[in-house]
Design a protein around this motif. Structure first.
Motif, PDB file in Angstrom:
ATOM      1  N   ILE A 292       0.839  -1.204   0.000  1.00 32.75           N
ATOM      2  CA  ILE A 292       0.000   0.000   0.000  1.00 32.75           C
ATOM      3  C   ILE A 292       0.872   1.252   0.000  1.00 32.75           C
ATOM      4  O   ILE A 292       0.587   2.227  -0.710  1.00 32.75           O
TER       5      ILE A 292
ATOM      6  N   ASP B 131       2.176   1.705  -3.425  1.00 34.36           N
ATOM      7  CA  ASP B 131       1.107   2.117  -4.344  1.00 34.36           C
ATOM      8  C   ASP B 131       0.767   3.594  -4.227  1.00 34.36           C
ATOM      9  O   ASP B 131       0.346   4.216  -5.217  1.00 34.36           O
TER      10      ASP B 131
ATOM     11  N   HIS C  17       0.868   5.438  -7.702  1.00 32.18           N
ATOM     12  CA  HIS C  17      -0.275   6.163  -8.259  1.00 32.18           C
ATOM     13  C   HIS C  17       0.172   7.484  -8.874  1.00 32.18           C
ATOM     14  O   HIS C  17      -0.293   7.885  -9.943  1.00 32.18           O
TER      15      HIS C  17
ATOM     16  N   TYR D   1      -6.028   2.623  -8.740  1.00 31.43           N
ATOM     17  CA  TYR D   1      -5.552   2.718  -7.365  1.00 31.43           C
ATOM     18  C   TYR D   1      -6.652   3.055  -6.361  1.00 31.43           C
ATOM     19  O   TYR D   1      -7.642   3.701  -6.692  1.00 31.43           O
TER      20      TYR D   1
ATOM     21  N   PRO E 280      -8.674   1.434  -2.562  1.00 31.36           N
ATOM     22  CA  PRO E 280      -9.559   0.304  -2.268  1.00 31.36           C
ATOM     23  C   PRO E 280     -10.997   0.589  -2.690  1.00 31.36           C
ATOM     24  O   PRO E 280     -11.421   1.740  -2.753  1.00 31.36           O
TER      25      PRO E 280
ATOM     26  N   LYS F 297     -11.062  -3.848  -1.021  1.00 34.02           N
ATOM     27  CA  LYS F 297     -10.253  -4.627  -1.948  1.00 34.02           C
ATOM     28  C   LYS F 297      -9.552  -3.707  -2.939  1.00 34.02           C
ATOM     29  O   LYS F 297     -10.101  -2.684  -3.369  1.00 34.02           O
ATOM     30  N   TYR F 298      -8.336  -4.106  -3.311  1.00 34.05           N
ATOM     31  CA  TYR F 298      -7.550  -3.333  -4.266  1.00 34.05           C
ATOM     32  C   TYR F 298      -7.541  -4.014  -5.625  1.00 34.05           C
ATOM     33  O   TYR F 298      -7.660  -5.243  -5.720  1.00 34.05           O
ATOM     34  N   ASP F 299      -7.400  -3.229  -6.658  1.00 29.95           N
ATOM     35  CA  ASP F 299      -7.366  -3.758  -8.017  1.00 29.95           C
ATOM     36  C   ASP F 299      -6.242  -4.777  -8.174  1.00 29.95           C
ATOM     37  O   ASP F 299      -5.140  -4.592  -7.646  1.00 29.95           O
TER      38      ASP F 299
ATOM     39  N   THR G 265      -2.583  -3.688  -9.122  1.00 26.17           N
ATOM     40  CA  THR G 265      -1.756  -2.887  -8.222  1.00 26.17           C
ATOM     41  C   THR G 265      -0.949  -3.796  -7.305  1.00 26.17           C
ATOM     42  O   THR G 265      -1.265  -4.983  -7.141  1.00 26.17           O
TER      43      THR G 265
ATOM     44  N   ALA H 255      -0.824  -3.631  -4.094  1.00 27.86           N
ATOM     45  CA  ALA H 255      -1.681  -4.000  -2.968  1.00 27.86           C
ATOM     46  C   ALA H 255      -2.665  -5.091  -3.371  1.00 27.86           C
ATOM     47  O   ALA H 255      -2.941  -6.010  -2.588  1.00 27.86           O
ATOM     48  N   GLY H 256      -3.199  -5.009  -4.591  1.00 22.99           N
ATOM     49  CA  GLY H 256      -4.119  -6.032  -5.066  1.00 22.99           C
ATOM     50  C   GLY H 256      -3.431  -7.380  -5.198  1.00 22.99           C
ATOM     51  O   GLY H 256      -4.003  -8.431  -4.861  1.00 22.99           O
TER      52      GLY H 256
END
Length: 262
Positions: free
Chosen positions: A174, A177, A181, A221, A223, A228-230, A233, A235-236
């Protein structure tokens, strides 16, 4: 449209157009015009930094009012002498070259801005990517250990350590990200015809290693309403890997429970 496919000009004619007809209208940093087989190559000195104002062609009316560049219709409207066909062909070529100079100048300016933006956006991001990778490796090591016979002797503690590394991994993803972004927004802002590619922009900005970073589209980008993250990414990807690990651990626990009950 090309200078030698649409306008058959000699080097002398090109020099005359650039130095006599167009000189007052050209970008101040245009240093050289080199005729190539099908086009003209322009050299700007000093090179653009992207911090200047975007190069803009001179007002249309100033071209109309210049007897060295005007069309026959404009001459008639201004009550100026009408020239011969060859002269108007040279003026048309001159107007083409003027537009082409500014097309090239805008392209170089935008690419310079792109590189400057990338340089700013990637500052210190390499450290975050390194932390992300270290956290990811720690998760994989902790998960791999669960398959070691020694893990059975301390299963709750081994699973607890896995959970700790998962939390660290997701936090690192995160954090990365948040800066990724910014990089994605730079790409989106600077994408245009004839622009540098991502790899070229990174190299020109002095961060070729950024090509290997996980950068998604700018709109990917953050949640969603479920947290939930893509999937594209960092984080996803972390959430997906953690979910796989949790499903495996849960299944092991379920099977162990069945074995005990039996």
């Amino acid at each position: 449209m090309g200078i030698n496919t649409d306008y058959e000009l000699t080097g002398e004619q090109i020099d005359d157009i650039v130095n006599n007809r167009l000189r007052p209208y050209l970008p101040a940093n245009l240093a050289k015009v080199d005729p190539q087989t099908y086009y003209l190559r322009y050299t700007f000195n000093p090179e653009f930094t992207g911090q200047e104002s975007e190069p803009q062609e001179p007002p249309y009316k100033s071209i109309c009012d210049d007897p060295r560049l005007s069309h026959e219709h404009w001459d008639k409207q201004a009550d100026r002498p009408v020239a011969d066909e060859a002269e108007y062909e040279l003026r048309e070529a001159a107007r083409f070259i003027l537009s082409d100079v500014y097309r090239s100048a805008r392209n170089e300016w935008r690419n310079a801005r792109y590189v400057a933006d990338i340089k700013a956006a990637t500052n210190l991001v390499g450290g975050l990517w390194k932390q992300h990778n270290q956290a990811k490796s720690a998760v994989e090591a902790a998960f791999s250990y669960l398959r070691d016979p020694e893990a059975a002797k301390e299963w709750p503690a081994a699973v607890s350590r896995l959970i700790d590394t998962q939390d660290t991994y997701l936090k690192a993803a995160i954090a990365f990200d948040e800066r990724a972004h910014d990089i994605a927004k730079v790409h989106e802002k600077n994408m245009f015809e004839e622009s540098l590619g991502y790899r070229e922009a990174y190299a020109a900005a002095g961060v070729p290693e950024a090509w290997d970073w996980s950068i998604a589209e700018a709109g990917a980008y953050g949640p969603n309403y479920r947290g939930k993250y893509d999937e594209h990414t960092a984080a996803g990807k972390a959430q997906a890997r953690i979910a796989e690990q949790e499903a495996h651990v849960a299944k092991v626990g379920e099977l162990l429970g069945r074995s005990t009950d039996a």
